[in-house]
Design a protein around this motif. Structure first.
Motif, short mmCIF file in Angstrom:
data_model
loop_
_atom_site.label_atom_id
_atom_site.label_comp_id
_atom_site.label_asym_id
_atom_site.label_seq_id
_atom_site.Cartn_x
_atom_site.Cartn_y
_atom_site.Cartn_z
N SER A 125 -6.63 -14.00 12.34
CA SER A 125 -8.05 -13.65 12.20
C SER A 125 -8.23 -12.13 12.20
N ALA A 126 -7.12 -11.39 12.32
CA ALA A 126 -7.19 -9.93 12.33
C ALA A 126 -7.49 -9.39 10.93
N LEU A 127 -8.28 -8.36 10.87
CA LEU A 127 -8.66 -7.74 9.59
C LEU A 127 -8.33 -6.26 9.63
N PRO A 128 -7.84 -5.70 8.51
CA PRO A 128 -7.55 -4.26 8.50
C PRO A 128 -8.84 -3.45 8.66
N PRO A 129 -8.74 -2.26 9.24
CA PRO A 129 -9.93 -1.44 9.42
C PRO A 129 -10.54 -1.04 8.08
N VAL A 130 -11.85 -1.06 8.02
CA VAL A 130 -12.58 -0.66 6.81
C VAL A 130 -12.88 0.83 6.92
N MET A 131 -12.43 1.59 5.94
CA MET A 131 -12.67 3.03 5.95
C MET A 131 -12.54 3.57 4.53
N PRO A 132 -13.00 4.80 4.29
CA PRO A 132 -12.90 5.37 2.95
C PRO A 132 -11.45 5.52 2.50
N LEU A 133 -11.26 5.70 1.21
CA LEU A 133 -9.93 5.94 0.65
C LEU A 133 -9.35 7.24 1.21
N PRO A 134 -8.03 7.39 1.17
CA PRO A 134 -7.41 8.58 1.77
C PRO A 134 -8.02 9.90 1.31
#
Length: 274
Positions: A125-134
């Motif tokens: 149920s883990a989801l990668p962090p949502v953040m802007p592109l590098p």
């Protein structure tokens, strides 16, 4: 890859087997991996992990590795002594001690195996962090000068922090105790299991986001590896929920370019002194 072109990380964890003492390896800890008053704890864990990988035959990948930091390491010669506790068909458990000047700096207990043999099923149920592109995140070149002075290892990284978690750099910490961003090595070396041990301790301490700048030395660090990372960027998130008695926990998740959770860690660290 020749010595001249070998990655700085590979040079940083390089080991020479001791001919007269099986299980002993000699290392040279570089000044470029310092943070605060000593060598970065993740780099030290990778050095010890490398020694155990060499000692464990075909069980070369750390599955679970725990390091207790007994005293601060400094740049210079070091010795790692390994011992196999138990070897089974799929897993080998062993210990490693990293010493300098006759003093033990780090004690490790770890279980190794072969990540390529693991079942491919993933139920999470883990989801990668949502953040802007590098390219839309904040690079190390924008870090406060005092941070770079305390953390020479940042020059080895191509680290891009999520703008939503760097208010502390402007004197406006969120108080959420969370820092996240994109990670890769500055010299282009691709991630592998040993590098993940460094990455687990690569971001600025989450106490920065609590308005507590300064060195936060690690007391204990445990890393669980779930899979070999794909080439490319890693997404890394560090968070804490509890600071009490002068100590805090720091939980880390590391996701690879494909969006797979490849490593998790937790460490106990001492809060910066005010």
């Amino acid at each position: 890859m020749t010595t001249a072109t070998r990655s700085e990380f590979d040079q940083g964890i390089a080991l020479t087997p001791h001919a007269a003492e099986p299980g002993r390896y000699d290392a040279e800890l570089g000044a470029g991996w310092q943070i605060g008053g000593g060598v970065n704890g993740g780099l030290l864990l990778a050095v010890a992990g490398h020694a155990l990988s060499l000692a464990n035959g075909d069980h070369r990948d750390p599955f679970s590795i725990t390091g207790h930091y007994l005293s601060a390491s400094r740049p210079g010669p070091a010795t790692v002594r390994t011992e196999t506790v138990r070897r089974g068909r799929s897993l080998t458990t062993g210990t490693a001690s990293l010493l300098q000047d006759g003093e033990e700096r780090l004690r490790v207990l770890a279980t190794f195996g072969d990540l390529d043999t693991l079942d491919a099923e993933v139920a999470t149920s883990a989801l990668p962090p949502v953040m802007p592109l590098p390219d839309e995140c904040i690079g190390v070149e924008h870090a406060p000068p005092q941070l770079i002075e305390q953390a020479a290892l940042l020059e080895r990284f191509d680290l891009r922090l999520d703008p939503a978690t760097v208010g502390w750099a402007l004197g406006q910490p969120s108080g959420n105790g969370r820092i996240q961003g994109w990670f890769r090595l500055a010299d282009g070396r691709q991630p592998d299991p040993l590098l993940l041990l460094l990455v687990a301790d690569s971001l600025p301490p989450v106490t920065f986001d609590l308005g507590r700048p300064g060195w936060a030395p690690t007391v204990e660090l445990t890393v669980h590896l779930r899979a070999k990372p794909a080439p490319g960027w890693l997404r890394v998130a560090h968070a804490t929920r509890n600071l009490a008695g002068g100590y805090f926990e720091e939980d880390c998740e590391i996701w690879d370019e494909t969006g797979r959770l490849v490593a998790q860690s937790r460490q106990l660290a001492r809060a910066p002194r005010s």
